[in-house]
Design an enzyme around this catalytic site. Sequence first.
Site, mmCIF file in Angstrom:
data_model
loop_
_atom_site.group_PDB
_atom_site.id
_atom_site.type_symbol
_atom_site.label_atom_id
_atom_site.label_comp_id
_atom_site.label_asym_id
_atom_site.label_seq_id
_atom_site.Cartn_x
_atom_site.Cartn_y
_atom_site.Cartn_z
ATOM 1 N N LYS A 78 0.852 -1.193 0.000
ATOM 2 C CA LYS A 78 0.000 0.000 0.000
ATOM 3 C C LYS A 78 0.889 1.245 0.000
ATOM 4 O O LYS A 78 1.917 1.275 0.681
ATOM 5 C CB LYS A 78 -0.897 -0.012 1.244
ATOM 6 C CG LYS A 78 -1.927 1.115 1.307
ATOM 7 C CD LYS A 78 -2.831 0.991 2.542
ATOM 8 C CE LYS A 78 -3.913 2.072 2.558
ATOM 9 N NZ LYS A 78 -4.810 1.960 3.739
ATOM 10 N N SER A 169 -9.974 2.279 2.776
ATOM 11 C CA SER A 169 -9.038 2.953 1.917
ATOM 12 C C SER A 169 -8.055 2.020 1.186
ATOM 13 O O SER A 169 -7.444 2.439 0.209
ATOM 14 C CB SER A 169 -8.228 3.961 2.731
ATOM 15 O OG SER A 169 -7.382 3.313 3.653
ATOM 16 N N SER A 193 -10.366 0.159 7.062
ATOM 17 C CA SER A 193 -9.737 0.157 5.740
ATOM 18 C C SER A 193 -9.073 -1.141 5.294
ATOM 19 O O SER A 193 -8.677 -1.256 4.142
ATOM 20 C CB SER A 193 -8.691 1.258 5.662
ATOM 21 O OG SER A 193 -9.333 2.468 5.393
HETATM 22 N N1 GLN Z 1 -13.430 4.859 5.992
HETATM 23 C C1 GLN Z 1 -12.856 5.358 7.207
HETATM 24 C C2 GLN Z 1 -12.440 6.799 7.030
HETATM 25 O O1 GLN Z 1 -12.647 7.306 5.991
HETATM 26 C C3 GLN Z 1 -11.702 4.515 7.641
HETATM 27 C C4 GLN Z 1 -10.505 4.684 6.805
HETATM 28 C C5 GLN Z 1 -9.357 3.876 7.305
HETATM 29 O O2 GLN Z 1 -9.538 2.896 8.019
HETATM 30 N N2 GLN Z 1 -8.179 4.327 6.962
HETATM 31 O O3 GLN Z 1 -11.942 7.403 7.911
#
Ligand code: GLN
Length: 504
Positions: A78, A169, A193
């Site tokens: 990532k 994400s 995410s």
């Molecule tokens: N979807 C959540 C956010 O937008 C979590 C994102 C994540 O876990 N990095 O904050």
Amino acid sequence: MTDLTRLTLTEAREGLKAKTFSATELTTAHIAAIEKARALNAYVLETPEHALTQAAASDAKLAKGQGGPLEGLPLGIKDLFATKGVRTTACSNILGNFVPPYESTVSGQLWRDGAVMLGKLNNDEFAMGSSNETSAFGAVVNPWRRKGSNVGAGATGAVEGAHLVPGGSSGGSASAVAADLCLAATATDTGGSIRQPAAFTGTVGIKPTYGRCSRWGIVAFASSLDQAGPIGKTVRDCAAMLGSMAGHDPKDTTSVDTAVPDYEKAVGRSVKGMKIGIPREYRLDGLNAEIEALWQQGIDWLKAAGAEIVEISLPHTKYALPAYYIVAPAEASSNLARYDGVRYGLREPGRDIAEMYEKTRAEGFGAEVKRRIMIGTYVLSAGYYDAYYLKAQKVRTLIKRDFDEAYAAGIDAVLTPATPSAAFGIGEKGSSDPVEMYLNDIFTVTVNMAGLPGLAVPAGLDRQGLPLGLQLIGRPFDEETLFSLGQVIEDAAGRFPVAERWWG
Ligand code: GLN
């Protein structure tokens, strides 16, 4: 020869050991698959030369019967993980062409153990999002299509309304694993995410306990919630990955100094007599009937494997999402203050330093990131701190206490759905109302707020033929129980490989 990219990580490991194929052959097959799958936009940087150099070194070691636990296995990373000498952007324009002079601890441990890097994977900008649509590199396409959809690869990538999001994400990680563009991938999880994209793509993902993996060298979003973890094709693959990723690091004071167990030993272990909590607060009003049925199916599978099912109450669940969307932006606004045009990436010149800051940040950050910075700055500002941030921190303590009490009463793990729905269409959600997107995280954020481990495992397909996942939540530092339970679900549900490679 069979298609080497169809193998799981642990199958490939056996194949290398048995010398059925070489690390170079395995890597070459993945490089070719990546080249054909550019329409999915999963990789933001391909590093084939780097991969082939590492694979050749692995082959030399394997020939002598040497090498680490992941020797010669090609992975995707990532783009939130700093990789020494390899561009790292968190998929934000503000990092521009930043090339870190250091390696994140987690990715460094993967190379120490012999893994091969295929490239850097797309994600929502600074990991803020649930659909991978906030990336400066554009949306990632989910390799799954709705039943009956014949939408093709599309000349310019994602087709709005026709292609599906892979979740976010870590959408690039999930899409790459599901499309066989790497054997497994690193990911990070601040509010879901790892688990949500895994659920949307029929892959397995685990967010370990806070402190299990070092955060050093990972671009920070919300430091008290962020954790690294793997996305893989199977529960066993995730166990093998986590064994290398986890461990104490003196460079991260929140990483915990406890021994890393041999997680693979937990895979296939009996779950007889384990007590599984079913939290009644997760039975949301209006919960999608297919998700409800999937959850019941999971309960039945675990019961059949000898686990005891206990209804439990986690009374503060309903406050988790609002509290998360105060705590996470607050920490993000503070973490992102460092991107000022002086030290990293982009710089937009101005008449004086204040104007340079303003122009750089206005130009460099995307809309969702700006929204988070504004919310975060607001909830931390004098006069609002007590009303919002402090209160959210108190709620967080109560959420954690709910879990502590359940575990103190003898519960070994909690079973819930991973997401409230299957993957949705690109452009379908959140454009007019960001809260619509935030609601995706309803089942996952509690786990980050409480610092607990959570595993998402595919458990079925919905009416549209799309994968759905279940979530298992464990006691602190008891990822092993999650691997044992996850394997029971994987055995019962079967695996969910993408049938047709329509993208190239
Ligand atoms: N979807 C959540 C956010 O937008 C979590 C994102 C994540 O876990 N990095 O904050």
